[in-house]
Design a protein around this motif. Structure first.
Motif, PDB file in Angstrom:
ATOM      1  N   TYR A  48      44.923  33.810  19.480  1.00 45.00           N
ATOM      2  CA  TYR A  48      44.763  32.713  20.437  1.00 45.00           C
ATOM      3  C   TYR A  48      43.335  32.505  20.934  1.00 45.00           C
ATOM      4  CZ  TYR A  48      49.776  33.542  20.557  1.00 45.00           C
ATOM      5  OH  TYR A  48      51.085  33.734  20.202  1.00 45.00           O
ATOM      6  N   ASP A  49      42.371  33.317  20.480  1.00 48.84           N
ATOM      7  CA  ASP A  49      41.002  33.278  21.001  1.00 48.84           C
ATOM      8  C   ASP A  49      40.963  33.510  22.503  1.00 48.84           C
ATOM      9  OD1 ASP A  49      39.764  32.861  18.527  1.00 48.84           O
ATOM     10  OD2 ASP A  49      39.977  30.677  18.684  1.00 48.84           O
ATOM     11  N   LEU A  50      41.963  34.202  23.030  1.00 45.28           N
ATOM     12  CA  LEU A  50      42.109  34.458  24.458  1.00 45.28           C
ATOM     13  C   LEU A  50      41.505  35.814  24.805  1.00 45.28           C
ATOM     14  CD1 LEU A  50      43.412  33.620  27.205  1.00 45.28           C
ATOM     15  CD2 LEU A  50      45.417  34.922  26.485  1.00 45.28           C
ATOM     16  N   LEU A  51      40.518  35.789  25.687  1.00 45.42           N
ATOM     17  CA  LEU A  51      39.882  37.013  26.148  1.00 45.42           C
ATOM     18  C   LEU A  51      40.261  37.232  27.607  1.00 45.42           C
ATOM     19  CD1 LEU A  51      36.275  36.489  24.718  1.00 45.42           C
ATOM     20  CD2 LEU A  51      38.244  37.515  23.599  1.00 45.42           C
ATOM     21  N   ILE A  52      40.549  38.462  27.935  1.00 43.91           N
ATOM     22  CA  ILE A  52      40.929  38.821  29.301  1.00 43.91           C
ATOM     23  C   ILE A  52      39.879  39.787  29.832  1.00 43.91           C
ATOM     24  CG2 ILE A  52      42.685  39.918  30.754  1.00 43.91           C
ATOM     25  CD1 ILE A  52      44.747  39.064  28.598  1.00 43.91           C
ATOM     26  N   GLY A  53      39.458  39.552  31.060  1.00 48.60           N
ATOM     27  CA  GLY A  53      38.458  40.419  31.667  1.00 48.60           C
ATOM     28  C   GLY A  53      38.894  40.942  33.010  1.00 48.60           C
ATOM     29  N   LYS A  54      38.568  42.192  33.258  1.00 52.65           N
ATOM     30  CA  LYS A  54      38.781  42.786  34.577  1.00 52.65           C
ATOM     31  C   LYS A  54      37.550  42.468  35.410  1.00 52.65           C
ATOM     32  CE  LYS A  54      39.816  46.980  37.110  1.00 52.65           C
ATOM     33  NZ  LYS A  54      40.603  46.244  38.065  1.00 52.65           N
ATOM     34  N   VAL A  55      37.757  41.877  36.571  1.00 48.19           N
ATOM     35  CA  VAL A  55      36.647  41.476  37.438  1.00 48.19           C
ATOM     36  C   VAL A  55      36.000  42.719  38.050  1.00 48.19           C
ATOM     37  CG1 VAL A  55      36.000  40.181  39.499  1.00 48.19           C
ATOM     38  CG2 VAL A  55      37.699  39.234  37.910  1.00 48.19           C
ATOM     39  N   LEU A  56      34.699  42.854  37.824  1.00 50.13           N
ATOM     40  CA  LEU A  56      33.940  43.976  38.357  1.00 50.13           C
ATOM     41  C   LEU A  56      33.099  43.577  39.568  1.00 50.13           C
ATOM     42  CD1 LEU A  56      32.614  45.518  35.022  1.00 50.13           C
ATOM     43  CD2 LEU A  56      34.673  46.161  36.310  1.00 50.13           C
ATOM     44  N   GLY A  57      32.758  42.305  39.668  1.00 54.19           N
ATOM     45  CA  GLY A  57      31.951  41.819  40.779  1.00 54.19           C
ATOM     46  C   GLY A  57      31.993  40.306  40.832  1.00 54.19           C
ATOM     47  N   ALA A  58      31.882  39.768  42.027  1.00 49.65           N
ATOM     48  CA  ALA A  58      31.889  38.310  42.207  1.00 49.65           C
ATOM     49  C   ALA A  58      30.947  37.937  43.336  1.00 49.65           C
ATOM     50  CB  ALA A  58      33.305  37.819  42.501  1.00 49.65           C
ATOM     51  N   TRP A  59      30.237  36.819  43.161  1.00 52.95           N
ATOM     52  CA  TRP A  59      29.268  36.345  44.129  1.00 52.95           C
ATOM     53  C   TRP A  59      29.347  34.829  44.216  1.00 52.95           C
ATOM     54  CZ3 TRP A  59      28.670  39.694  40.184  1.00 52.95           C
ATOM     55  CH2 TRP A  59      28.371  41.021  40.511  1.00 52.95           C
ATOM     56  N   ALA A  60      28.950  34.276  45.348  1.00 46.01           N
ATOM     57  CA  ALA A  60      28.952  32.822  45.512  1.00 46.01           C
ATOM     58  C   ALA A  60      27.796  32.396  46.399  1.00 46.01           C
ATOM     59  CB  ALA A  60      30.277  32.358  46.113  1.00 46.01           C
ATOM     60  N   ASP A  61      27.385  31.164  46.232  1.00 50.27           N
ATOM     61  CA  ASP A  61      26.349  30.545  47.052  1.00 50.27           C
ATOM     62  C   ASP A  61      26.948  30.300  48.433  1.00 50.27           C
ATOM     63  OD1 ASP A  61      24.724  28.623  48.366  1.00 50.27           O
ATOM     64  OD2 ASP A  61      24.051  27.797  46.446  1.00 50.27           O
ATOM     65  N   ASP A  62      26.389  30.898  49.465  1.00 52.56           N
ATOM     66  CA  ASP A  62      26.991  30.797  50.797  1.00 52.56           C
ATOM     67  C   ASP A  62      26.856  29.418  51.437  1.00 52.56           C
ATOM     68  OD1 ASP A  62      24.322  30.797  51.569  1.00 52.56           O
ATOM     69  OD2 ASP A  62      24.510  32.524  52.898  1.00 52.56           O
ATOM     70  N   ARG A  63      26.107  28.542  50.828  1.00 53.66           N
ATOM     71  CA  ARG A  63      26.058  27.165  51.328  1.00 53.66           C
ATOM     72  C   ARG A  63      27.346  26.409  51.003  1.00 53.66           C
ATOM     73  NH1 ARG A  63      20.877  25.063  48.361  1.00 53.66           N
ATOM     74  NH2 ARG A  63      21.913  26.308  46.774  1.00 53.66           N
ATOM     75  N   ILE A  64      28.066  26.905  49.984  1.00 55.69           N
ATOM     76  CA  ILE A  64      29.287  26.202  49.571  1.00 55.69           C
ATOM     77  C   ILE A  64      30.516  27.100  49.493  1.00 55.69           C
ATOM     78  CG2 ILE A  64      28.282  24.209  48.432  1.00 55.69           C
ATOM     79  CD1 ILE A  64      28.260  25.708  45.844  1.00 55.69           C
ATOM     80  N   PHE A  65      30.352  28.392  49.736  1.00 54.46           N
ATOM     81  CA  PHE A  65      31.489  29.319  49.747  1.00 54.46           C
ATOM     82  C   PHE A  65      31.206  30.382  50.788  1.00 54.46           C
ATOM     83  CE2 PHE A  65      34.225  32.773  48.482  1.00 54.46           C
ATOM     84  CZ  PHE A  65      35.372  32.122  48.029  1.00 54.46           C
ATOM     85  N   SER A  66      32.065  30.465  51.793  1.00 46.81           N
ATOM     86  CA  SER A  66      31.843  31.429  52.861  1.00 46.81           C
ATOM     87  C   SER A  66      33.184  31.882  53.426  1.00 46.81           C
ATOM     88  CB  SER A  66      30.996  30.782  53.963  1.00 46.81           C
ATOM     89  OG  SER A  66      30.713  31.700  54.987  1.00 46.81           O
ATOM     90  N   HIS A  67      33.284  33.155  53.764  1.00 43.78           N
ATOM     91  CA  HIS A  67      34.501  33.723  54.344  1.00 43.78           C
ATOM     92  C   HIS A  67      35.733  33.420  53.491  1.00 43.78           C
ATOM     93  CE1 HIS A  67      32.098  34.727  57.794  1.00 43.78           C
ATOM     94  NE2 HIS A  67      31.751  33.468  57.931  1.00 43.78           N
ATOM     95  N   GLY A  68      35.554  33.482  52.166  1.00 47.67           N
ATOM     96  CA  GLY A  68      36.676  33.299  51.248  1.00 47.67           C
ATOM     97  C   GLY A  68      37.112  31.870  51.015  1.00 47.67           C
ATOM     98  N   HIS A  69      36.319  30.889  51.443  1.00 47.44           N
ATOM     99  CA  HIS A  69      36.717  29.485  51.290  1.00 47.44           C
ATOM    100  C   HIS A  69      35.564  28.625  50.783  1.00 47.44           C
ATOM    101  CE1 HIS A  69      40.561  30.037  53.334  1.00 47.44           C
ATOM    102  NE2 HIS A  69      39.910  30.842  54.155  1.00 47.44           N
ATOM    103  N   TRP A  70      35.902  27.642  49.945  1.00 53.44           N
ATOM    104  CA  TRP A  70      34.929  26.640  49.525  1.00 53.44           C
ATOM    105  C   TRP A  70      34.629  25.732  50.705  1.00 53.44           C
ATOM    106  CZ3 TRP A  70      32.227  27.306  45.355  1.00 53.44           C
ATOM    107  CH2 TRP A  70      32.768  27.991  44.267  1.00 53.44           C
ATOM    108  N   LEU A  71      33.397  25.272  50.791  1.00 53.38           N
ATOM    109  CA  LEU A  71      32.945  24.399  51.876  1.00 53.38           C
ATOM    110  C   LEU A  71      32.526  23.032  51.321  1.00 53.38           C
ATOM    111  CD1 LEU A  71      30.695  27.047  53.673  1.00 53.38           C
ATOM    112  CD2 LEU A  71      33.089  26.477  54.163  1.00 53.38           C
ATOM    113  N   PHE A  72      33.271  22.509  50.400  1.00 50.22           N
ATOM    114  CA  PHE A  72      32.868  21.280  49.732  1.00 50.22           C
ATOM    115  C   PHE A  72      32.814  20.069  50.665  1.00 50.22           C
ATOM    116  CE2 PHE A  72      34.623  23.545  45.917  1.00 50.22           C
ATOM    117  CZ  PHE A  72      33.384  23.778  45.340  1.00 50.22           C
TER     118      PHE A  72
END
Length: 189
Positions: A131-155
């Protein structure tokens, strides 16, 4: 209103209007990134991506065992199209692409995205080959705090150029729209 038939070969466009992603990887000092439309959270700590076995980045992922998923913004629309080109056909496609590394990880990340997720490949030969399907275990995640803060998008308050991209086809994107919020439901904080 009329209900119109959608060709089966196009049904995914009804469901897949989540953000387009950039997937990057590195092996033996060689970096690459590519646009990936089929990427999603698979669980609370896993990601799935579909990457063709012939894709240059796929080889880097399978050899290194790591990859990153990035969420590009409106200002990166042309970059997303450029990263859709094959490195097999355009060996210099990464030359002018801004990259950085997070401490502790040897996976290139594309500058100026809304978010970055580094994953370790969970080897599943049947899914990868069939299926060309790759699965990854998340080791780290980061976001731009101007648009993502406290677990929520700020769009709703983000400038238009920082909204995420949603690819349809033929060079057409949509930017994430206005939010609708209710004061009830799961995961309220």
């Amino acid at each position: 209103m009329a209900i119109q038939s959608v060709p089966l070969a196009k049904f995914y466009r009804l469901m897949n209007h989540g953000p387009v992603t950039l997937v990057s990887a590195k092996h033996n000092g060689v970096e690459n990134a590519m646009s990936v439309a089929w990427a999603c959270a698979l669980d609370f700590d896993k990601v799935s991506i579909v990457v063709a076995s012939t894709a240059y980045t796929r080889g880097l992922i399978e050899k290194s065992g790591y990859f990153a998923v990035q969420i590009p913004t409106v200002r990166q629309a042309e970059l997303v199209l450029d990263m859709g080109e094959s490195r097999h056909e355009n060996p210099d496609k990464m030359r002018d692409v801004g990259r950085f590394y997070q401490d502790g990880f040897d996976v290139p990340l594309i500058k100026d995205c809304a978010a970055w997720i580094i994953c370790q490949l969970i080897t599943e030969p049947h899914n990868q080959q069939t299926y060309d399907l790759l699965i990854g275990k998340v080791l780290g995640a980061w976001a731009d705090d101007r648009i993502f803060s406290h677990g929520h998008w700020l769009f709703d308050t983000a400038p238009d150029e920082l909204r995420t991209l949603h690819y349809v086809a033929g060079g057409q994107f949509y930017a994430i729209g206005k939010g609708i919020k209710f004061d009830r439901g799961p995961d309220m904080d």
